[in-house]
Design an enzyme around this catalytic site. Structure first.
Site, PDB file in Angstrom:
ATOM      1  N   HIS A   1      18.360  55.687 -22.148  1.00  0.00           N
ATOM      2  CA  HIS A   1      17.444  56.022 -21.676  1.00  0.00           C
ATOM      3  C   HIS A   1      17.263  55.286 -20.030  1.00  0.00           C
ATOM      4  O   HIS A   1      17.363  54.167 -20.109  1.00  0.00           O
ATOM      5  CB  HIS A   1      15.856  55.686 -22.325  1.00  0.00           C
ATOM      6  CG  HIS A   1      15.605  56.662 -23.451  1.00  0.00           C
ATOM      7  ND1 HIS A   1      15.026  56.298 -24.391  1.00  0.00           N
ATOM      8  CD2 HIS A   1      16.280  57.783 -23.702  1.00  0.00           C
ATOM      9  CE1 HIS A   1      14.829  57.301 -25.429  1.00  0.00           C
ATOM     10  NE2 HIS A   1      15.652  58.338 -24.936  1.00  0.00           N
TER      11      HIS A   1
ATOM     12  N   GLU B   1      10.161  50.705 -27.271  1.00  0.00           N
ATOM     13  CA  GLU B   1      11.830  50.468 -27.147  1.00  0.00           C
ATOM     14  C   GLU B   1      11.766  49.492 -25.892  1.00  0.00           C
ATOM     15  O   GLU B   1      10.505  49.228 -25.310  1.00  0.00           O
ATOM     16  CB  GLU B   1      12.803  51.614 -26.684  1.00  0.00           C
ATOM     17  CG  GLU B   1      12.468  52.487 -25.641  1.00  0.00           C
ATOM     18  CD  GLU B   1      13.315  53.524 -25.364  1.00  0.00           C
ATOM     19  OE1 GLU B   1      13.710  54.295 -26.527  1.00  0.00           O
ATOM     20  OE2 GLU B   1      13.539  54.271 -24.310  1.00  0.00           O
TER      21      GLU B   1
END
Lengths: 378, 291
Positions: free
Chosen positions: B248, B209
């Site tokens: 995150h 990511e």
């Protein structure tokens, strides 16, 4: 959490790092009082948390108190990339001989803090690294050893300094490291760190980002983030209160999902099929029905949202809890916008039953659901 | 086979008496994982799902030899729990806990390197070697024994992709959650090295990511080492704006660093197959692997 320049400079000053003398003003009369105490020329700097504020016209200069007033008024009536300027920092403009860079951040690969220094400063560090990679000094800090005095001296020497200037610069580096550790900074930098014509070093601009996960050790800033002056939108503030990860985007498809990676992939998939996501919202793991209801309320309060996509893949999150939350929100808030739901995983059958009985259709494939919501949004 | 955990893994659960610790202990036991003891200071002498609970790791290990620990304790006490496990000789520690301060994570990782221990996480769903050992919180039914090795920075996205593989009868050797934080014990290169040595693994899936440059480094590694097994990658966050943290702690584009474009380009240049959508991972693999 990003700190404002004035907050960062006040902290640096407390640790003995020279910063330009100045004060914070939220109106013109305050600006006048501050300027009257300072020696001209002045720099008037908009206090916003966006990078590139200088290029956006957020920094002005003045030679007299009336000019400071005018500049302050102009800045306080200005928006920088949509963010209104609520305060300005007024300081004595320093005469810079040379601009340097010094900062401390983390190195993911080496799992350590890294000090980055350069005898070229004043632009973003990535830009320096691109234009003059040979001038960027990187030093990995062993957390057990810490950043010692001799490390600081070694860096100062590599930057081309010697003697008393090397010692002075080293002390500043050491102090900045202490600030970084004491404030749980994930990034701390002086850019530029200015060398003045009389050979001193002054932090002309400073940036501190506190690790959000360590905010419990820094209650004064957590309080400021939640209650005081912050650049969060109403939706973002509600999200922080409800412990939801929310980021506003500029499209018209509201998105709710569980797990950051899945939500990011959901946004990408919407975009892949030609749609535009209005937000990122991760309810996290094991969300209760109340949390799901809060999430729906936040996303639907964005007037741009035309349709909503709920993408849940239950691991610790239970599909029946999600289904109840959706119904709860529907009853309380009166959801009138079209909703596309994809629900699979733990307690999937129960979740589907709850929603189907309430007349809500549930899909199983994320891509099918994404195509459908894109269609509706157009 | 598989990597890091297998049928010989004997684990303790730190923070076993909490809601999550207790719930997942039950699920791990049901899967067949050997959970030999639990630790919660102050709760020694009790039992959770017939697993004996002790006040300290030291005492738990005196009575029940173990070689792994899974940690569910709250963020501000996590560093202490990890150090306790490491100092008592445990070599594999899975940190499920999210929101651990970075400074704590860095200190823990430095010590782990000194004692040659493997840390998985923090902020990870854990690790599963299907039909042998599940040390984590992932829903077990979506995994199936097979030959695909997976390493990922994201939990639910791993489930999404694993479920897709399983539906197409592409089973997994081990699925490893690296964790969603900027500082994690293992990175993609570590995973690639371990999967290379595992004879059961025939192909590797990397789920990355935005944020940091670990995907780029992994791509360089694949190219430089002429990695002998096929690699498929997916990178989440193509649509992410710079400067915004996407859930995150580790998922943020800062300046020019950490964009999905840069990672995808690096993978493609290294000859890694990049999936456009999560479901494409399955299709790419089906073409590359004969199962």
């Amino acid at each position: 959490m990003k700190l404002f320049e004035y907050e960062a400079k006040r902290i640096l000053a407390k640790y003995g790092i020279l910063t330009p003398i100045g004060g914070l003003a939220t109106n013109v009369s305050q600006a006048r009082e501050i300027a009257a105490r300072l020696k001209p020329p002045f720099a008037i700097k908009a206090q916003v948390l966006i990078a590139g504020r200088g290029k956006a016209g957020g920094i002005l200069f003045a030679d007299s108190v009336p000019e400071v007033e005018k500049a302050t008024e102009k800045l306080l009536n200005m928006q920088i990339r949509g963010i209104p300027v609520r305060s300005v920092w007024i300081e004595e403009k320093i005469q810079i001989n040379k601009e340097l860079y010094f900062g401390i951040t983390t190195d993911r690969f080496n799992k350590s803090y890294v000090a980055i220094a350069s005898a070229v400063g004043g632009m973003e560090i990535e830009e320096i690294a691109e234009k003059a990679p040979e001038k960027v000094i990187k030093f990995l800090i062993n957390p057990q050893l810490g950043f010692r005095s001799f490390h600081a001296s070694q860096i100062a020497r590599k930057m081309g300094y010697a003697g008393s200037q090397l010692v002075m610069l080293g002390k500043i580096f050491e102090s900045l490291y202490r600030v970084g550790m004491d404030y749980d900074a994930e990034l701390i930098e002086m850019n530029p760190l200015a060398e003045t014509f009389d050979g001193k070093f002054v932090a002309a601009d400073a940036r501190i980002i506190i690790d959000d996960n360590a905010l419990f050790r820094h209650q004064e800033y957590k309080k400021r983030l939640l209650e005081g002056e912050s650049e969060l939108t109403t939706q973002e503030q509600e999200a922080v209160k409800n412990d939801l990860a929310y980021v506003k985007l500029d499209g018209n498809i509201g998105v709710i999902g569980n797990g950051a990676g899945l939500v990011m992939a959901t946004l990408d998939t919407i975009q892949y099929y030609g749609g535009k996501p209005a937000n990122f919202l991760d309810v996290g793991g094991g969300a209760s029905s109340e949390k799901i209801a809060a999430a729906l309320k936040i996303v639907l309060s964005d007037p741009n949202v035309k349709a909503l996509f709920i993408n849940i893949l239950g691991g610790i999150t239970r599909c029946d809890e999600v289904a109840r939350g959706i119904l709860e929100a529907k009853e309380k808030a009166g959801v009138t916008k079209p909703v596309v739901i994809r629900l699979v995983g733990t307690n999937e059958e129960e979740g589907k039953r709850i929603l189907t009985e309430a007349g809500i259709h549930v899909l199983e494939s994320m891509e099918e659901a994404a195509q459908k919501v894109v269609e509706i949004s157009k | 086979m598989g990597i890091i955990v297998d049928k010989n893994t004997r684990a303790i659960v730190q923070g076993i008496t909490g809601t999550q610790g207790s719930f997942h202990t039950k699920l791990m036991l049901e899967y067949g994982t050997k959970i030999v003891a639990g630790v919660t200071p102050g709760k020694g002498g009790t039992q959770i799902h017939d697993v004996p609970v002790y006040d300290t790791v030291e005492e738990a290990l005196e009575k029940h030899p173990a070689n792994a620990s899974i940690i569910f304790v709250p963020a501000r006490f996590t560093a202490d729990a990890v150090l306790e496990a490491l100092e008592n000789g445990i070599k594999t520690v899975v940190i499920i806990t999210e929101h651990i301060p970075m400074k704590d994570a860095l200190n823990v990782m430095t010590y782990a390197q000194q004692v040659n221990a493997t840390i998985i996480g923090p902020n990870t769903p854990g690790i599963i070697t299907p039909e042998e050992c599940k040390l984590g919180i992932m829903p077990a039914h979506i995994f199936k024994l097979g030959s695909i090795g997976m390493a990922s920075r994201s939990g639910t996205l791993t489930y999404e992709i694993a479920a897709g593989l399983t539906r197409k009868q592409l089973g997994q050797s081990t699925c490893l959650g690296l964790g969603g934080d900027p500082i994690t014990g293992l990175n993609f290169i570590d995973a690639l090295k371990m999967f290379e040595k595992d004879p059961q693994t025939k192909a590797v899936v990397l789920i990355g990511e935005i944020g940091g440059n670990l995907e780029e480094l992994a791509a360089q590694y694949v190219a430089k080492e002429k990695y002998p097994k096929p690699v498929v990658a997916f990178v989440a966050g193509r649509s992410a704006p710079p400067g915004k943290r996407m859930g995150h702690a580790g998922a943020i584009v800062m300046g020019k660093t950490g964009t999905a474009e840069s990672k995808i380009k690096a993978f493609k240049n290294a000859g890694v197959n990049v999936a456009e959508k999560p479901s494409d991972v399955t299709e790419l693999l089906a073409r590359l692997v004969n199962v």
